[in-house]
Design a protein around this motif. Structure first.
Motif, short mmCIF file in Angstrom:
data_model
loop_
_atom_site.label_atom_id
_atom_site.label_comp_id
_atom_site.label_asym_id
_atom_site.label_seq_id
_atom_site.Cartn_x
_atom_site.Cartn_y
_atom_site.Cartn_z
N GLN A 1 0.83 -1.20 0.00
CA GLN A 1 0.00 0.00 0.00
C GLN A 1 0.86 1.25 0.00
OE1 GLN A 1 -3.53 0.41 0.03
NE2 GLN A 1 -2.86 2.52 -0.39
N THR B 1 -9.38 11.45 -5.72
CA THR B 1 -10.43 10.56 -5.22
C THR B 1 -10.00 9.11 -5.20
OG1 THR B 1 -11.36 10.40 -7.44
CG2 THR B 1 -12.25 12.13 -6.01
N GLU B 2 -8.90 8.80 -5.89
CA GLU B 2 -8.44 7.41 -5.98
C GLU B 2 -7.16 7.15 -5.19
OE1 GLU B 2 -10.35 5.33 -7.54
OE2 GLU B 2 -11.70 6.90 -8.23
N THR B 3 -6.53 8.21 -4.68
CA THR B 3 -5.20 8.07 -4.09
C THR B 3 -5.23 8.47 -2.62
OG1 THR B 3 -4.27 8.68 -6.23
CG2 THR B 3 -2.78 8.69 -4.34
N PRO B 4 -4.64 7.66 -1.72
CA PRO B 4 -4.54 8.06 -0.31
C PRO B 4 -3.53 9.20 -0.15
CG PRO B 4 -4.26 5.67 -0.57
CD PRO B 4 -4.14 6.28 -1.93
N THR C 1 -9.80 8.40 0.24
CA THR C 1 -9.22 7.06 0.18
C THR C 1 -8.33 6.77 1.37
OG1 THR C 1 -9.18 7.41 -2.22
CG2 THR C 1 -8.08 5.45 -1.40
N GLN D 1 -6.49 -2.70 4.92
CA GLN D 1 -6.66 -2.54 3.49
C GLN D 1 -6.70 -3.90 2.80
OE1 GLN D 1 -7.64 0.18 2.69
NE2 GLN D 1 -6.21 1.87 2.76
#
Length: 585
Positions: free
Chosen positions: A416, A470-473, A534, A584
């Motif tokens: 991750q 919106t897709e990436t921490p 995220t 996760q």
């Protein structure tokens, strides 16, 4: 050289004045003759109706400030039986004179000119001063905060506060001998209110309903620092038994004490927050100008930071203890000296001081033109960089003048990846502010438009860099020089970022325990941990550690390099964010 002369006795001085003066002047110096009532001089308004007039008054000397370093005069109050019983008019004034004579509790007869000096009603150009009989002090007036009556109606009078007050600021303690007191700890309005009329009204209310505890001296850097020897004097402490003269100087109501007040600790110094097992801790801290000179114990005083090598050593030691005791794995800092990455640089020296395994994210040639920069340090056995670091270039809106730093990390036991981004927005200082960047009287201060543009440029840059927020921490963490309800934070909220400290510890008017800064007697948040959607599932907790903000600056590394502990390594509190990626998929 002027030789000192022997002081004449008060009685002999009065005889000389009487013998040398014409009959009218003699009448002015005779105790008990007709005189102008002090409440007539004060009047019911902000200005004296007799300003510029020469008058003769009689009253009781309540506090003498003619000593070396004092205000050059004394406070004179009407005897209790001579007042007009009008609560709207003050019964006292300040007599600005170095003429000798009289002591507290003694009736005085004074001839001089009524003057308004920066809001303080005074008697100046004193021509005659006679010490009369000793009558004792007038009774003190009971008051409390918020003010039970307009302080203007009590100007220069003896007062006593009926209940304890809370210490809200000690910024000027070592410089001017001042402490800021209020009924309770005060919160920056835009910490929980949107900018606008209501926030401005609250800020004005907070400013009005406070009083400064003064040391009665008009000098800088008093020695010793008053009240500090026997007390910690942390913000949140309480002060009781407060009695003295209510004075007005430099735009602030202040109490000149006639007795030593009692200090009581409001709360103990907090232990570091417990770190959850198997978590990764990100610590965020403004370093208050961490400059290491030339890196070889020379080069002091530095342009912004420590004035001596001893002070720098204290700053470094306190910072290292803060990081170690908090058990940080990633350290995101602002106000680090922008001096490259050589062996004598501030960043490399800090990593070495933190101990084996600490590494610095390096971006040579990309750190901007400012004297300070943002930086990331990490424990290499706990986390590792994933890919190269990034800073926006100076040709982009996000890259001027001190570009943010972005770095993806991953933990050894998993694949991750998450991003840590460290910005530092422009301060609220109004220096060189254009008309559009000046304070708009809505609670956001100067350069709010600049900070808002920086927030928009930051999210635009990150969206392109990460391939979609919106897709990436992503964790945005640093000093944004904005309070939570102000426009820059509002933009980041709308972009999907959650204010983690407020998420776990909401700040309300009656309860706000987590904050990172104090300014002019009010506390609030300038330093943040902001999580993208995220990243939120990986956040275990977020909080501040109150190691710095409530501590008196007089105990800071610049003023007191011999103090131990993590306390007052900076003027900001660290933010601690604990992450776990075991959940996760």
């Amino acid at each position: 050289m002027i030789k000192p002369q022997r002081a004449l006795s008060t009685a002999f001085l009065a005889q000389l004045l009487f013998a040398a003066a014409p009959l009218g002047a003699a009448a002015d110096t005779a105790c008990g003759n007709s005189a102008t009532a002090i409440h007539e001089i004060q009047g019911a308004g902000d200005q004296s109706p007799l300003a510029g007039k020469r008058v003769t008054v009689e009253g009781i000397l309540t506090r003498d400030s003619r000593q070396a370093g004092g205000f050059g005069g004394f406070y004179l109050q009407q005897a209790d039986h001579e007042t007009d019983n009008n609560p709207g008019t003050s019964e006292a004034l300040f007599v600005y004179t170095r003429k000798p004579g009289g002591k507290p509790g003694q009736r005085m007869r004074v001839t001089g000119q009524v003057t308004e000096f920066h809001g303080l009603t005074e008697l100046t150009k004193v021509k005659a001063l006679t010490a009369c009989e000793h009558t004792g002090l007038p009774a003190s007036i009971a008051v409390s905060l918020p003010w039970t009556q307009p302080p203007e109606s009590l100007e220069n009078m003896r007062v006593r506060f009926t209940g304890p007050l809370t210490l809200t600021d000690s910024y000027n303690l070592a410089r001017y001998g001042e402490l800021v007191l209020a009924a309770h700890d005060q919160i920056i309005a835009t910490e929980y209110l949107p900018p606008g009329r209501e926030a401005r009204a609250l800020a004005q209310h907070n400013h009005h309903h406070r009083v400064l505890l003064d040391d009665g001296l008009g000098i800088r850097n008093p020695e010793p620092v008053p009240w500090l020897g026997q007390h910690a004097l942390r913000a949140g402490d309480t002060v009781s038994g407060l009695e003295g003269v209510l004075d007005y100087r430099f735009g602030q109501w202040r109490i000149q004490p006639t007795r030593t007040p009692h200090f009581e600790s409001g709360k103990t110094r907090p232990a570091p927050p417990v770190k959850p097992p198997s978590s990764l801790r990100v610590m965020t801290l403004n370093l208050q100008n961490y400059f290491n000179g030339n890196g070889d114990q020379t080069g002091f005083p530095t342009p912004r930071g420590a004035r001596s090598f001893a002070a720098f050593e204290a700053q470094r030691e306190r910072l290292v203890r803060t990081v170690r005791e908090a058990r940080a794995d990633i350290l995101a800092v602002t106000e680090l000296e922008n001096d490259g990455y050589g062996p004598s640089s501030a960043s490399i020296g800090l990593a070495q001081a933190l101990g084996a395994g600490w590494m610095v994210i390096r971006t040579p040639g990309q750190d901007g033109s400012d004297a300070i920069r943002t930086s990331l340090l990490y424990q290499s056995d706990r986390v590792s960089p994933a890919g190269i670091p990034h800073r926006p270039g100076p040709e982009t809106p996000a890259g001027r003048p001190r570009p943010p730093l972005a770095q993806a990390f991953k933990i050894p036991e998993g694949d991750q990846e998450f991003w840590v981004v460290v910005p530092h927005f422009k301060s609220k200082s109004c220096r060189n502010a254009s008309e559009n960047e000046r304070d708009q009287s809505d609670g956001q201060g100067c350069y709010n438009r600049h900070r808002t543009r920086s927030a928009k440029a930051l999210t635009h840059w990150l969206d392109q860099l990460t391939g979609g927020l919106t897709e990436t921490p992503v964790l945005i963490t640093g000093d944004l020089n904005s309070y939570p309800r102000e426009a820059p934070l509002e933009h980041l909220r709308k972009a999907g970022f959650s204010n983690l400290v407020h998420r776990f510890h909401p700040c309300q008017p009656e309860h706000c325990d987590h904050y990172t800064y104090r300014y002019q007697g009010q506390k609030g948040t300038l330093d943040y941990a902001l999580a993208s959607p995220t990243l939120l599932p990986s956040v275990l907790q977020a909080q501040t550690w109150n190691t710095n903000v409530d501590e008196p600056p007089a105990l800071g590394y610049r003023q007191a390099p011999d103090q131990s502990g993590p306390w007052r390594s900076s003027d900001h509190n660290p933010v601690l964010t604990d992450l776990s990626f075991t959940r996760q998929p």
